[in-house]
Design a protein around this motif. Structure first.
Motif, PDB file in Angstrom:
ATOM      1  N   ALA A 178       0.821  -1.060  -0.036  1.00  0.00           N
ATOM      2  CA  ALA A 178       0.052  -0.014  -0.004  1.00  0.00           C
ATOM      3  C   ALA A 178       0.885   1.295  -0.127  1.00  0.00           C
ATOM      4  N   TYR A 179       2.005   1.336   0.668  1.00  0.00           N
ATOM      5  CA  TYR A 179       2.840   2.281   0.938  1.00  0.00           C
ATOM      6  C   TYR A 179       3.535   2.630  -0.406  1.00  0.00           C
ATOM      7  N   GLU A 206      11.232  -1.642   8.271  1.00  0.00           N
ATOM      8  CA  GLU A 206      11.860  -0.890   7.162  1.00  0.00           C
ATOM      9  C   GLU A 206      11.212   0.498   7.101  1.00  0.00           C
ATOM     10  N   GLU A 207      12.294   1.378   6.645  1.00  0.00           N
ATOM     11  CA  GLU A 207      11.604   2.801   6.569  1.00  0.00           C
ATOM     12  C   GLU A 207      11.429   3.186   4.922  1.00  0.00           C
ATOM     13  N   GLY A 419       7.871   7.274   5.753  1.00  0.00           N
ATOM     14  CA  GLY A 419       7.026   5.845   6.281  1.00  0.00           C
ATOM     15  C   GLY A 419       7.882   5.163   6.960  1.00  0.00           C
ATOM     16  N   HIS A 420       7.009   4.434   7.632  1.00  0.00           N
ATOM     17  CA  HIS A 420       7.744   3.485   8.811  1.00  0.00           C
ATOM     18  C   HIS A 420       6.968   2.132   8.880  1.00  0.00           C
ATOM     19  N   ILE A 421       7.562   1.048   8.737  1.00  0.00           N
ATOM     20  CA  ILE A 421       6.628  -0.141   8.690  1.00  0.00           C
ATOM     21  C   ILE A 421       7.325  -1.083   9.694  1.00  0.00           C
ATOM     22  N   PHE A 422       6.702  -1.579  10.598  1.00  0.00           N
ATOM     23  CA  PHE A 422       7.219  -2.185  11.838  1.00  0.00           C
ATOM     24  C   PHE A 422       6.599  -3.312  12.377  1.00  0.00           C
ATOM     25  N   TYR A 451       2.222   0.930  11.691  1.00  0.00           N
ATOM     26  CA  TYR A 451       2.787   1.476  10.670  1.00  0.00           C
ATOM     27  C   TYR A 451       2.605   3.066  10.333  1.00  0.00           C
ATOM     28  N   GLY A 452       3.456   3.973  10.062  1.00  0.00           N
ATOM     29  CA  GLY A 452       3.276   5.105  10.063  1.00  0.00           C
ATOM     30  C   GLY A 452       3.479   5.997   8.606  1.00  0.00           C
ATOM     31  N   VAL A 453       2.714   6.935   8.315  1.00  0.00           N
ATOM     32  CA  VAL A 453       2.948   7.848   7.163  1.00  0.00           C
ATOM     33  C   VAL A 453       2.824   9.222   7.692  1.00  0.00           C
ATOM     34  N   GLY A 454       4.027   9.843   7.102  1.00  0.00           N
ATOM     35  CA  GLY A 454       3.823  11.418   7.412  1.00  0.00           C
ATOM     36  C   GLY A 454       3.225  12.232   6.558  1.00  0.00           C
ATOM     37  N   VAL A 455       1.895  12.332   6.935  1.00  0.00           N
ATOM     38  CA  VAL A 455       1.031  13.097   6.063  1.00  0.00           C
ATOM     39  C   VAL A 455       1.477  14.424   5.737  1.00  0.00           C
ATOM     40  N   SER A 456       1.704  15.165   6.622  1.00  0.00           N
ATOM     41  CA  SER A 456       1.820  16.719   6.636  1.00  0.00           C
ATOM     42  C   SER A 456       3.340  16.921   6.038  1.00  0.00           C
ATOM     43  N   ARG A 457       4.179  15.921   6.501  1.00  0.00           N
ATOM     44  CA  ARG A 457       5.486  16.191   6.079  1.00  0.00           C
ATOM     45  C   ARG A 457       5.612  15.663   4.547  1.00  0.00           C
ATOM     46  N   LEU A 458       4.809  14.900   4.109  1.00  0.00           N
ATOM     47  CA  LEU A 458       4.750  14.682   2.497  1.00  0.00           C
ATOM     48  C   LEU A 458       4.461  15.933   1.842  1.00  0.00           C
TER      49      LEU A 458
END
Ligand code: ATP
Ligand code: MG
Length: 576
Positions: A178-179, A206-207, A419-422, A451-458
């Motif tokens: 998905a990422y 993974e990052e 993004g970071h998946i863990f 699992y994170g995605v930096g939405v505003s950072r993007l």
């Protein structure tokens, strides 16, 4: 635009260093309220929402369910996992009117684990993936580059709950896929890097790093094989051991004033046959280490003298133990440590744990400290003259080092984590005893991923990767508007024509930003370049001759299009 809440700025803000920050402020997308705290103005908010929606669509497509948790949270769950203290100064702690401790959520593993525990009780309910797109708070030591590193920012965080490891792996792969779709739609250039050396299993974490010179993360890659990893995760390929036969005896030499590698190498080239460089010396760095709940213990680390210790790699290798450099008092208390002349022998004789770089294999001969002032030993052979307690990944990675896959040299590059998946495993489900009744009738402890995605950072990352010297350039999927229609003609007929063209484009399903301000064409063109819509349409002098101009903000190319045909030509340009 005559009514849009927008002021563009001619000058860069004084506090901005990176291009995305300068441009997003100058173009009126965001405004600073406090360090690391920003407001989103109309154009910026449209980009943020567009990014959010792409993330939402791709999360929904893997069956993840959206919920929304509070940002204001009680202390207890974070006390249960010790993160109330472990998070350190990054955690925003607040007190309510009764004096009760609360916090502003930096990430929500605790609350999601508790939620699943309270709602679910049977294996039949699993697996489940829950996510939110929510404002997070971290009191970052160095908020930086506007929305790139904020103290308040928007994150998509999701959490998977599975009955077993195979389930967790499947949830992890679904996120990874998905990422990749999310970042492809956002037209971000990125690499996926292994975040840990695999102590917790191959791809436990993974990052996703967006390639960028202004990034704060250093990673290494092998251009020949496509291998990419965080420096912490690089495993040094160990050379083959060398047979001892025929290796010269070790010899102690007087080496006055050679407390640095540089002076030692200069001495060796002067006093010995042959040529030597720093890589022929073995540098022994002393640290102290404390396992959780344990006492401080000495640790010696031997690395080839051409390399420094990389603190991040050292810490990652010793985690969860803490590590510190020795103080003068530590040296004084351990008189066998002769500063500048420390060798493996004194460490061994005094029971100090000694770990070496993986390049220090049996049979390699070194110039190293002889544990006496002004003395070094030459030809000290690993495995013959000293033994080690193991290897450690602590030496810095240098450009040109062989890739762990053996396929070519490594080069360093900079990236921004997007993004970071863990695969967390049972850390949180153990803390909260998140069990369900299994098929066999026995309780099963769930296993968890986060699992994170930096939405505003993007938003900043896209601006950073796509801008040019004139301004922002938004990929179609996230542009605030599809078309920026500039009226560059004072003639009433042209103004009327432009306005109806805008209406027709709107009716054709495009989002149109109409520059109907009284400003000069020059000002309007500059703003169009700064604001960065992908297609700019100019109704100018040519209107009298029945043509409008269609400009591509990415390629800079422009074409004249007959007015009669303008709608279909512009729709085609936008949908390209
Ligand atoms: P970083 O190493 O950049 O500090 P992190 O490892 O602390 O990030 P995570 O806890 O994995 O980040 O958070 C998930 C995602 O949230 C990150 O991949 C990043 O894109 C984003 N993020 C983290 N901190 C910030 C911040 N201060 N401002 C904006 N986005 C952030
Ligand atoms: Mg991270």
């Amino acid at each position: 635009m005559s009514t849009l809440f927008l002021r563009t700025l001619r000058d860069d803000p004084a506090d901005a260093e990176v291009p995305s920050h300068k441009l997003l402020v100058r173009a009126g997308y965001v405004r600073r309220v406090a360090p690391g705290v920003y407001s989103w103005l109309p154009l910026g908010l449209r980009v943020l929402r567009a990014v959010e929606n792409i993330v939402r669509e791709e999360m929904n497509s893997i069956g993840a369910q959206e919920i929304l948790l509070p940002a204001l949270l009680p202390r207890e769950p974070y006390e249960t996992t010790a993160r109330w203290t472990e998070y350190g100064d990054n955690l925003f702690r607040v007190k309510d009117r009764k004096g009760t401790d609360m916090l502003l959520g930096p990430t929500h593993e605790e609350i999601f684990a508790q939620l699943v525990k309270s709602e679910y009780s049977s294996y039949k309910d699993l697996p489940v993936i829950l996510y939110q797109i929510q404002t997070k708070y971290r009191d970052e030591e160095r908020p930086r580059a506007g929305i790139l590193r904020g103290r308040e920012f928007v994150m998509k965080d999701s959490y998977s709950f599975d009955l077993d490891d195979d389930g967790l792996k499947a949830s992890y792969i679904a996120h990874r896929d998905a990422y990749q779709r999310i970042f492809a739609r956002l037209a971000v250039r990125y690499v996926i890097v292994a975040a840990t050396s695999g102590a917790m299993g191959g791809s436990a974490s993974e990052e996703f790093l967006a390639e960028s010179e202004v990034g704060e993360d250093t990673f290494v890659r092998c251009l020949e094989s496509g291998y990419a990893a965080n420096v912490e995760a690089v495993v040094t390929p160990a050379p083959e051991p060398i047979p001892f036969d025929g290796l010269a005896e070790a010899q102690v030499h007087e080496t006055p004033d050679t407390t640095t590698i540089e002076t030692l190498v200069a001495w060796a080239n002067d006093a010995l046959d042959g040529t030597f460089d720093a890589a022929d010396t073995l540098k022994n760095v002393m640290v102290k280490v404390r396992e959780p709940g344990g006492e401080w213990e000495l640790l010696g680390i031997g690395v080839p003298g051409n390399r420094e210790i990389d603190v991040k790699r050292l810490e990652a290798s010793l985690e969860p133990a803490e590590v510190e450099l020795l103080t003068e008092a530590d040296f004084a208390a351990n008189s066998f440590l002769v500063k500048g002349y420390i060798g493996p022998k004194a460490l061994q004789e005094n029971g100090v744990r000694y770990l070496v770089d993986p390049r220090v294999v049996d049979g390699t001969a070194w110039i190293t400290g002889a544990d006496q002032p002004n003395r070094h030993v030459v030809g000290l052979v690993a495995g013959r003259d000293f033994t080690v307690d193991g290897t450690i990944e602590a030496a810095e990675i240098l450009d040109g080092d062989l890739s762990p896959d053996g396929k070519g040299p490594l080069v360093a590059a900079k990236g921004i984590e997007i993004g970071h998946i863990f695969q967390l495993g049972q850390k949180y489900t153990n803390a909260f005893e998140v069990d369900v009744l299994g098929e066999s009738g026995k309780p099963v402890r769930l296993t968890m991923g986060s699992y994170g995605v930096g939405v505003s950072r993007l938003v900043a990352v896209i601006a950073e990767q796509q801008h040019d010297d004139k301004g922002l350039r938004w990929p179609a999927e996230v542009a605030p508007y599809d078309v920026h229609l500039v009226i560059a003609n004072k003639d009433e007929a042209a103004i009327g024509g432009a306005t109806s063209l805008a209406e027709e484009l709107d009716a054709a399903g495009l989002d149109v930003l109409l520059d109907d301000r009284k400003s000069s064409p020059g000002v309007k063109f500059k703003d169009a370049e700064l604001l960065g819509m992908p297609t700019v349409v100019v109704v100018g002098r040519g209107y009298a001759n029945g043509v409008v101009e269609v400009r591509d903000r990415f390629t800079g190319e422009s074409a004249e299009v007959p007015v009669d045909n303008a709608v279909s030509a512009i729709v085609a340009a936008v949908r390209g």
